[in-house]
Every structure is written in structure tokens, then in C-alpha cells.
Design a protein around this motif. Structure first.
Motif, PDB file in Angstrom:
ATOM      1  N   PHE A   1       0.822  -1.193   0.000  1.00  0.00           N
ATOM      2  CA  PHE A   1       0.000   0.000   0.000  1.00  0.00           C
ATOM      3  C   PHE A   1       0.868   1.258   0.000  1.00  0.00           C
ATOM      4  O   PHE A   1       0.691   2.156  -0.813  1.00  0.00           O
ATOM      5  N   ALA A   2       1.798   1.304   0.938  1.00  0.00           N
ATOM      6  CA  ALA A   2       2.625   2.506   1.093  1.00  0.00           C
ATOM      7  C   ALA A   2       3.443   2.788  -0.169  1.00  0.00           C
ATOM      8  O   ALA A   2       3.591   3.951  -0.565  1.00  0.00           O
ATOM      9  N   GLY A   3       3.953   1.748  -0.803  1.00  0.00           N
ATOM     10  CA  GLY A   3       4.736   1.941  -2.023  1.00  0.00           C
ATOM     11  C   GLY A   3       3.901   2.540  -3.145  1.00  0.00           C
ATOM     12  O   GLY A   3       4.345   3.435  -3.851  1.00  0.00           O
ATOM     13  N   GLY A   4       2.679   2.039  -3.303  1.00  0.00           N
ATOM     14  CA  GLY A   4       1.783   2.585  -4.333  1.00  0.00           C
ATOM     15  C   GLY A   4       1.385   4.011  -4.028  1.00  0.00           C
ATOM     16  O   GLY A   4       1.361   4.871  -4.909  1.00  0.00           O
ATOM     17  N   LEU A   5       1.083   4.290  -2.772  1.00  0.00           N
ATOM     18  CA  LEU A   5       0.694   5.632  -2.348  1.00  0.00           C
ATOM     19  C   LEU A   5       1.829   6.626  -2.571  1.00  0.00           C
ATOM     20  O   LEU A   5       1.657   7.653  -3.220  1.00  0.00           O
ATOM     21  N   MET A   6       2.998   6.299  -2.051  1.00  0.00           N
ATOM     22  CA  MET A   6       4.136   7.214  -2.165  1.00  0.00           C
ATOM     23  C   MET A   6       4.616   7.332  -3.611  1.00  0.00           C
ATOM     24  O   MET A   6       5.003   8.410  -4.053  1.00  0.00           O
ATOM     25  N   GLY A   7       4.600   6.224  -4.338  1.00  0.00           N
ATOM     26  CA  GLY A   7       4.995   6.263  -5.738  1.00  0.00           C
ATOM     27  C   GLY A   7       4.090   7.172  -6.553  1.00  0.00           C
ATOM     28  O   GLY A   7       4.552   7.926  -7.413  1.00  0.00           O
ATOM     29  N   TYR A   8       2.796   7.104  -6.282  1.00  0.00           N
ATOM     30  CA  TYR A   8       1.857   7.972  -6.995  1.00  0.00           C
ATOM     31  C   TYR A   8       2.128   9.435  -6.671  1.00  0.00           C
ATOM     32  O   TYR A   8       2.207  10.274  -7.566  1.00  0.00           O
ATOM     33  N   LEU A   9       2.252   9.738  -5.386  1.00  0.00           N
ATOM     34  CA  LEU A   9       2.494  11.126  -4.987  1.00  0.00           C
ATOM     35  C   LEU A   9       3.800  11.662  -5.588  1.00  0.00           C
ATOM     36  O   LEU A   9       3.859  12.800  -6.048  1.00  0.00           O
ATOM     37  N   ALA A  10       4.826  10.839  -5.605  1.00  0.00           N
ATOM     38  CA  ALA A  10       6.124  11.273  -6.126  1.00  0.00           C
ATOM     39  C   ALA A  10       6.091  11.463  -7.639  1.00  0.00           C
ATOM     40  O   ALA A  10       6.721  12.381  -8.169  1.00  0.00           O
ATOM     41  N   SER A  11       5.348  10.621  -8.340  1.00  0.00           N
ATOM     42  CA  SER A  11       5.356  10.680  -9.806  1.00  0.00           C
ATOM     43  C   SER A  11       4.422  11.747 -10.375  1.00  0.00           C
ATOM     44  O   SER A  11       4.622  12.201 -11.491  1.00  0.00           O
ATOM     45  N   ARG A  12       3.421  12.132  -9.626  1.00  0.00           N
ATOM     46  CA  ARG A  12       2.430  13.077 -10.142  1.00  0.00           C
ATOM     47  C   ARG A  12       2.740  14.525  -9.818  1.00  0.00           C
ATOM     48  O   ARG A  12       2.193  15.414 -10.433  1.00  0.00           O
ATOM     49  N   GLY A  13       3.550  14.763  -8.838  1.00  0.00           N
ATOM     50  CA  GLY A  13       3.902  16.136  -8.502  1.00  0.00           C
ATOM     51  C   GLY A  13       2.715  16.990  -8.120  1.00  0.00           C
ATOM     52  O   GLY A  13       2.718  18.182  -8.359  1.00  0.00           O
ATOM     53  N   GLY A  14       1.683  16.354  -7.536  1.00  0.00           N
ATOM     54  CA  GLY A  14       0.475  17.086  -7.166  1.00  0.00           C
ATOM     55  C   GLY A  14       0.589  17.834  -5.858  1.00  0.00           C
ATOM     56  O   GLY A  14      -0.362  18.459  -5.413  1.00  0.00           O
ATOM     57  N   GLY A  15       1.754  17.779  -5.255  1.00  0.00           N
ATOM     58  CA  GLY A  15       1.923  18.467  -3.978  1.00  0.00           C
ATOM     59  C   GLY A  15       1.135  17.786  -2.871  1.00  0.00           C
ATOM     60  O   GLY A  15       0.828  16.608  -2.947  1.00  0.00           O
ATOM     61  N   LEU A  16       0.789  18.551  -1.886  1.00  0.00           N
ATOM     62  CA  LEU A  16       0.089  18.000  -0.730  1.00  0.00           C
ATOM     63  C   LEU A  16      -1.394  18.349  -0.752  1.00  0.00           C
ATOM     64  O   LEU A  16      -2.013  18.564   0.284  1.00  0.00           O
ATOM     65  N   ARG A  17      -1.957  18.384  -1.929  1.00  0.00           N
ATOM     66  CA  ARG A  17      -3.390  18.671  -2.058  1.00  0.00           C
ATOM     67  C   ARG A  17      -4.213  17.466  -1.613  1.00  0.00           C
ATOM     68  O   ARG A  17      -3.795  16.316  -1.780  1.00  0.00           O
ATOM     69  N   ALA A  18      -5.391  17.723  -1.064  1.00  0.00           N
ATOM     70  CA  ALA A  18      -6.268  16.646  -0.601  1.00  0.00           C
ATOM     71  C   ALA A  18      -6.637  15.700  -1.738  1.00  0.00           C
ATOM     72  O   ALA A  18      -6.669  14.481  -1.555  1.00  0.00           O
ATOM     73  N   GLU A  19      -6.889  16.242  -2.925  1.00  0.00           N
ATOM     74  CA  GLU A  19      -7.249  15.406  -4.071  1.00  0.00           C
ATOM     75  C   GLU A  19      -6.115  14.446  -4.439  1.00  0.00           C
ATOM     76  O   GLU A  19      -6.358  13.286  -4.763  1.00  0.00           O
ATOM     77  N   SER A  20      -4.888  14.904  -4.357  1.00  0.00           N
ATOM     78  CA  SER A  20      -3.744  14.033  -4.650  1.00  0.00           C
ATOM     79  C   SER A  20      -3.673  12.887  -3.658  1.00  0.00           C
ATOM     80  O   SER A  20      -3.399  11.739  -4.034  1.00  0.00           O
ATOM     81  N   PHE A  21      -3.925  13.186  -2.394  1.00  0.00           N
ATOM     82  CA  PHE A  21      -3.909  12.127  -1.376  1.00  0.00           C
ATOM     83  C   PHE A  21      -5.042  11.131  -1.589  1.00  0.00           C
ATOM     84  O   PHE A  21      -4.853   9.924  -1.434  1.00  0.00           O
ATOM     85  N   ARG A  22      -6.223  11.608  -1.951  1.00  0.00           N
ATOM     86  CA  ARG A  22      -7.342  10.693  -2.208  1.00  0.00           C
ATOM     87  C   ARG A  22      -7.001   9.750  -3.360  1.00  0.00           C
ATOM     88  O   ARG A  22      -7.245   8.541  -3.294  1.00  0.00           O
ATOM     89  N   GLN A  23      -6.440  10.311  -4.420  1.00  0.00           N
ATOM     90  CA  GLN A  23      -6.062   9.478  -5.568  1.00  0.00           C
ATOM     91  C   GLN A  23      -4.947   8.505  -5.184  1.00  0.00           C
ATOM     92  O   GLN A  23      -4.968   7.338  -5.588  1.00  0.00           O
ATOM     93  N   ALA A  24      -4.000   8.965  -4.398  1.00  0.00           N
ATOM     94  CA  ALA A  24      -2.890   8.112  -3.972  1.00  0.00           C
ATOM     95  C   ALA A  24      -3.372   6.953  -3.108  1.00  0.00           C
ATOM     96  O   ALA A  24      -2.837   5.849  -3.194  1.00  0.00           O
TER      97      ALA A  24
END
Length: 70
Positions: A1-24
């Protein structure tokens, strides 16, 4: 789970927006669901992008529901 979550956040560059976290969270959940299909991380070795896309689509369908009245 953590790898997919962090990988998504790192690759998308969406910052710390709530929407980015929901997608992650969805991407992390989808990736974790593949891990339980085989021992350890073996399933990830044969995983394809279309399979990941399909699983994320299935998660989306599961998360859409009408208002629940109690």
C-alpha cells in the motif's frame, strides 16, 4: 500500500493537495490488492499497466454509492 501511495504522490507532482492524497490512497489500495494474489511480491513481477488501470477502475466503481440514510 505505502509503495503505491508514495509512488503515486512522487510521480504526479500534485503536492500536498487533498485530491492528490485521495487518488494516492486508491492507487496504493489497488497495488496492495495485487500483492495478496500471490506470495510476497511475485504478482507485481507480472503486472501490466492495463491490469492496474482496470483495478483502479474497479475501486472507483466500489466507492460510488447513493446517500445512506440511517
Amino acid at each position: 500500500f505505502a509503495g503505491g501511495l508514495m509512488g503515486y504522490l512522487a510521480s504526479r507532482g500534485g503536492g500536498l493537495r487533498a485530491e492528490s492524497f485521495r487518488q494516492a490512497v486508491i492507487v496504493g489500495s489497488a497495488m496492495a490488492s495485487f500483492n495478496v494474489e500471490d506470495f510476497s511480491c511475485r504478482r507485481l513481477k507480472t503486472l501490466t499497466k492495463p491490469e492496474i488501470d482496470q483495478r483502479i477502475s474497479e475501486f472507483k466503481k466500489l466507492s460510488l454509492f447513493e446517500e445512506i440514510r440511517i
